[in-house]
Design a protein around this motif. Structure first.
Motif, PDB file in Angstrom:
ATOM      1  N   MET A   1       0.935  -1.186   0.097  1.00  0.00           N
ATOM      2  CA  MET A   1      -0.115   0.080   0.140  1.00  0.00           C
ATOM      3  C   MET A   1       0.926   1.235   0.046  1.00  0.00           C
ATOM      4  O   MET A   1       0.559   2.097  -0.624  1.00  0.00           O
ATOM      5  N   LEU A   2       1.882   1.118   0.673  1.00  0.00           N
ATOM      6  CA  LEU A   2       2.756   2.452   0.548  1.00  0.00           C
ATOM      7  C   LEU A   2       3.640   2.670  -0.632  1.00  0.00           C
ATOM      8  O   LEU A   2       3.798   3.697  -1.040  1.00  0.00           O
ATOM      9  N   HIS A   3       3.776   1.641  -1.616  1.00  0.00           N
ATOM     10  CA  HIS A   3       4.103   1.594  -2.851  1.00  0.00           C
ATOM     11  C   HIS A   3       3.261   2.343  -3.708  1.00  0.00           C
ATOM     12  O   HIS A   3       3.787   3.179  -4.368  1.00  0.00           O
ATOM     13  N   TYR A   4       1.764   2.179  -3.406  1.00  0.00           N
ATOM     14  CA  TYR A   4       1.035   3.062  -4.285  1.00  0.00           C
ATOM     15  C   TYR A   4       0.812   4.354  -3.844  1.00  0.00           C
ATOM     16  O   TYR A   4       0.661   5.338  -4.756  1.00  0.00           O
ATOM     17  N   ALA A   5       1.320   4.746  -2.513  1.00  0.00           N
ATOM     18  CA  ALA A   5       1.197   5.937  -2.037  1.00  0.00           C
ATOM     19  C   ALA A   5       2.368   6.745  -2.729  1.00  0.00           C
ATOM     20  O   ALA A   5       2.473   8.084  -3.103  1.00  0.00           O
ATOM     21  N   VAL A   6       3.787   6.117  -2.850  1.00  0.00           N
ATOM     22  CA  VAL A   6       4.906   6.544  -3.415  1.00  0.00           C
ATOM     23  C   VAL A   6       4.568   6.929  -4.946  1.00  0.00           C
ATOM     24  O   VAL A   6       5.068   7.945  -5.465  1.00  0.00           O
ATOM     25  N   VAL A   7       3.959   6.038  -5.516  1.00  0.00           N
ATOM     26  CA  VAL A   7       3.709   6.144  -6.982  1.00  0.00           C
ATOM     27  C   VAL A   7       2.936   7.269  -7.193  1.00  0.00           C
ATOM     28  O   VAL A   7       3.003   8.099  -8.227  1.00  0.00           O
ATOM     29  N   PHE A   8       1.681   7.383  -6.622  1.00  0.00           N
ATOM     30  CA  PHE A   8       0.906   8.670  -6.686  1.00  0.00           C
ATOM     31  C   PHE A   8       1.487   9.768  -6.277  1.00  0.00           C
ATOM     32  O   PHE A   8       1.342  10.954  -6.954  1.00  0.00           O
ATOM     33  N   PHE A   9       2.576   9.796  -5.455  1.00  0.00           N
ATOM     34  CA  PHE A   9       3.197  10.969  -4.987  1.00  0.00           C
ATOM     35  C   PHE A   9       4.131  11.477  -6.236  1.00  0.00           C
ATOM     36  O   PHE A   9       4.290  12.718  -6.428  1.00  0.00           O
ATOM     37  N   VAL A  10       4.763  10.567  -6.909  1.00  0.00           N
ATOM     38  CA  VAL A  10       5.685  10.874  -7.830  1.00  0.00           C
ATOM     39  C   VAL A  10       4.753  11.327  -9.081  1.00  0.00           C
ATOM     40  O   VAL A  10       5.209  12.341  -9.768  1.00  0.00           O
ATOM     41  N   ILE A  11       3.955  10.910  -9.131  1.00  0.00           N
ATOM     42  CA  ILE A  11       2.792  11.289 -10.525  1.00  0.00           C
ATOM     43  C   ILE A  11       2.376  12.760 -10.372  1.00  0.00           C
ATOM     44  O   ILE A  11       2.440  13.543 -11.068  1.00  0.00           O
ATOM     45  N   ALA A  12       2.103  13.058  -8.832  1.00  0.00           N
ATOM     46  CA  ALA A  12       1.691  14.515  -8.620  1.00  0.00           C
ATOM     47  C   ALA A  12       2.900  15.216  -8.845  1.00  0.00           C
ATOM     48  O   ALA A  12       2.520  16.425  -9.090  1.00  0.00           O
ATOM     49  N   ILE A  13       4.258  15.054  -8.311  1.00  0.00           N
ATOM     50  CA  ILE A  13       5.291  15.812  -8.635  1.00  0.00           C
ATOM     51  C   ILE A  13       5.311  16.074 -10.056  1.00  0.00           C
ATOM     52  O   ILE A  13       5.577  17.187 -10.455  1.00  0.00           O
ATOM     53  N   ILE A  14       5.274  15.059 -10.781  1.00  0.00           N
ATOM     54  CA  ILE A  14       5.450  15.114 -12.246  1.00  0.00           C
ATOM     55  C   ILE A  14       4.186  16.021 -12.886  1.00  0.00           C
ATOM     56  O   ILE A  14       4.760  17.000 -13.786  1.00  0.00           O
ATOM     57  N   ALA A  15       3.254  15.747 -12.496  1.00  0.00           N
ATOM     58  CA  ALA A  15       2.043  16.546 -12.989  1.00  0.00           C
ATOM     59  C   ALA A  15       2.061  18.310 -12.500  1.00  0.00           C
ATOM     60  O   ALA A  15       1.882  18.940 -13.587  1.00  0.00           O
ATOM     61  N   ALA A  16       2.625  18.370 -11.491  1.00  0.00           N
ATOM     62  CA  ALA A  16       2.882  19.733 -10.818  1.00  0.00           C
ATOM     63  C   ALA A  16       3.879  20.405 -11.643  1.00  0.00           C
ATOM     64  O   ALA A  16       3.713  21.576 -11.992  1.00  0.00           O
ATOM     65  N   VAL A  17       5.153  19.724 -11.926  1.00  0.00           N
ATOM     66  CA  VAL A  17       6.124  20.324 -12.951  1.00  0.00           C
ATOM     67  C   VAL A  17       5.546  20.875 -14.308  1.00  0.00           C
ATOM     68  O   VAL A  17       5.826  21.759 -14.710  1.00  0.00           O
ATOM     69  N   LEU A  18       4.693  19.849 -14.831  1.00  0.00           N
ATOM     70  CA  LEU A  18       4.134  20.038 -16.073  1.00  0.00           C
ATOM     71  C   LEU A  18       2.976  21.085 -16.099  1.00  0.00           C
ATOM     72  O   LEU A  18       2.614  21.411 -17.232  1.00  0.00           O
ATOM     73  N   GLY A  19       2.611  21.662 -14.632  1.00  0.00           N
ATOM     74  CA  GLY A  19       1.573  22.438 -14.868  1.00  0.00           C
ATOM     75  C   GLY A  19      -0.038  21.987 -14.822  1.00  0.00           C
ATOM     76  O   GLY A  19      -0.804  22.806 -15.015  1.00  0.00           O
ATOM     77  N   PHE A  20      -0.222  20.502 -14.764  1.00  0.00           N
ATOM     78  CA  PHE A  20      -1.660  20.228 -14.813  1.00  0.00           C
ATOM     79  C   PHE A  20      -2.053  19.880 -13.279  1.00  0.00           C
ATOM     80  O   PHE A  20      -1.863  19.078 -12.738  1.00  0.00           O
ATOM     81  N   GLY A  21      -2.780  21.221 -12.943  1.00  0.00           N
ATOM     82  CA  GLY A  21      -3.236  21.239 -11.613  1.00  0.00           C
ATOM     83  C   GLY A  21      -4.207  20.185 -11.042  1.00  0.00           C
ATOM     84  O   GLY A  21      -3.986  19.775 -10.256  1.00  0.00           O
TER      85      GLY A  21
END
Length: 53
Positions: A1-21
């Motif tokens: 379950m922690l793995h999914y949290a880390v995966v979604f965190f990485v996706i959020a970081i990448i999306a934030a860098v690209l500007g997809f709020g």
């Protein structure tokens, strides 16, 4: 379950860098929920370990 949290965190970081709020907010909220569920399960596991002794 922690793995999914880390995966979604990485996706959020990448999306934030690209500007997809909207995508970043969604992935971050899922990561937060999974993180808190993991914390609760970890505490319950520790408590059950102490009570079994």
């Amino acid at each position: 379950m922690l793995h999914y949290a880390v995966v979604f965190f990485v996706i959020a970081i990448i999306a934030a860098v690209l500007g997809f709020g909207g995508i970043a907010a969604g992935a971050a909220s899922i990561a937060k929920i999974l993180f808190f569920i993991f914390i609760v399960l970890a505490i319950l596991s520790l408590l059950s370990g102490f009570f079994r002794r």
